[in-house]
Design a protein around this motif. Structure first.
Motif, PDB file in Angstrom:
ATOM      1  N   CYS A 186       0.837  -1.197   0.000  1.00 12.62           N
ATOM      2  CA  CYS A 186       0.000   0.000   0.000  1.00 12.62           C
ATOM      3  C   CYS A 186       0.873   1.248   0.000  1.00 12.62           C
ATOM      4  O   CYS A 186       1.982   1.242   0.525  1.00 12.62           O
ATOM      5  N   VAL A 187       0.333   2.324  -0.590  1.00 11.59           N
ATOM      6  CA  VAL A 187       1.025   3.604  -0.658  1.00 11.59           C
ATOM      7  C   VAL A 187       0.098   4.662  -0.067  1.00 11.59           C
ATOM      8  O   VAL A 187      -1.052   4.796  -0.505  1.00 11.59           O
ATOM      9  N   LYS A 188       0.598   5.409   0.941  1.00 12.20           N
ATOM     10  CA  LYS A 188      -0.154   6.501   1.566  1.00 12.20           C
ATOM     11  C   LYS A 188       0.431   7.826   1.072  1.00 12.20           C
ATOM     12  O   LYS A 188       1.646   7.981   0.995  1.00 12.20           O
ATOM     13  N   GLY A 197      -4.793  10.111   0.956  1.00 13.21           N
ATOM     14  CA  GLY A 197      -5.400   8.857   0.520  1.00 13.21           C
ATOM     15  C   GLY A 197      -4.433   7.697   0.638  1.00 13.21           C
ATOM     16  O   GLY A 197      -3.242   7.863   0.921  1.00 13.21           O
ATOM     17  N   LYS A 198      -4.968   6.515   0.376  1.00 17.78           N
ATOM     18  CA  LYS A 198      -4.175   5.289   0.435  1.00 17.78           C
ATOM     19  C   LYS A 198      -4.696   4.350  -0.643  1.00 17.78           C
ATOM     20  O   LYS A 198      -5.894   4.108  -0.746  1.00 17.78           O
ATOM     21  N   GLU A 199      -3.803   3.826  -1.456  1.00 13.80           N
ATOM     22  CA  GLU A 199      -4.145   2.851  -2.492  1.00 13.80           C
ATOM     23  C   GLU A 199      -3.225   1.650  -2.336  1.00 13.80           C
ATOM     24  O   GLU A 199      -2.092   1.773  -1.875  1.00 13.80           O
ATOM     25  N   VAL A 245       3.572  -0.905   3.880  1.00 16.57           N
ATOM     26  CA  VAL A 245       2.868   0.345   3.597  1.00 16.57           C
ATOM     27  C   VAL A 245       3.944   1.412   3.385  1.00 16.57           C
ATOM     28  O   VAL A 245       4.770   1.651   4.265  1.00 16.57           O
ATOM     29  N   ILE A 246       3.931   2.042   2.229  1.00 22.24           N
ATOM     30  CA  ILE A 246       4.883   3.092   1.891  1.00 22.24           C
ATOM     31  C   ILE A 246       4.176   4.426   2.120  1.00 22.24           C
ATOM     32  O   ILE A 246       3.099   4.657   1.580  1.00 22.24           O
ATOM     33  N   THR A 247       4.774   5.293   2.927  1.00 20.12           N
ATOM     34  CA  THR A 247       4.193   6.608   3.202  1.00 20.12           C
ATOM     35  C   THR A 247       5.030   7.672   2.494  1.00 20.12           C
ATOM     36  O   THR A 247       6.221   7.785   2.759  1.00 20.12           O
ATOM     37  N   VAL A 248       4.388   8.417   1.614  1.00 22.32           N
ATOM     38  CA  VAL A 248       5.052   9.495   0.883  1.00 22.32           C
ATOM     39  C   VAL A 248       4.724  10.793   1.599  1.00 22.32           C
ATOM     40  O   VAL A 248       3.569  11.183   1.716  1.00 22.32           O
TER      41      VAL A 248
END
Length: 132
Positions: free
Chosen positions: A57-59, A90-92, A126-129
């Motif tokens: 997942c990417v946040k 958002g998160k995808e 989960v990758i948080t940008v």
């Protein structure tokens, strides 16, 4: 009235009498714990042997919408490309991602590349940008 109290106390003492001693309770707890640990070990081994990752997942914590592009090859050499558009806060997620080394790009709405790199995906994450 006294007889009712005495009878109720005798009756309650019979209900509160332990059906098992402390050793039996401890042995039962050990059996339960060892059974749960066997289940956990077998479940974790199944994930290690798998050739896919259940989810990545990417946040987006930036102030604008981003596009997350990923491409690479899995262990068999098949090409894999995906693109996620992630709104503000958002998160995808990508589901069933083959394990492997992938290149990724994080592109802003003005087509500027915010971040680019390479990563070996081996497990769920989960990758948080966010702004650095």
């Amino acid at each position: 009235m006294k007889h009712k109290i005495i009878i109720s106390l005798l009756f309650m003492s019979q209900l509160l009498f332990s059906q098992a001693d402390i050793n039996t309770v401890i042995k039962g707890g050990e059996l339960l714990l060892s059974g749960l640990s066997v289940l956990k070990i077998s479940k974790s081994n199944a994930k290690k042997d798998s050739k896919v990752i259940e989810s990545v997942c990417v946040k987006n914590k930036l102030t604008d919408r981003i596009t997350f592009r990923i491409e690479g090859k899995n262990e068999e050499g098949d090409e894999f490309k995906r693109e996620l558009v992630i709104p503000i806060d958002g998160k995808e997620c990508l589901f069933v991602l083959p394990k492997g080394i992938y290149t990724y790009e994080i592109v802003l709405t003005n087509k500027e590349i915010y971040k680019k790199g390479e990563y070996k995906f081996e497990y769920e994450m989960v990758i948080t940008v966010k702004d650095e």
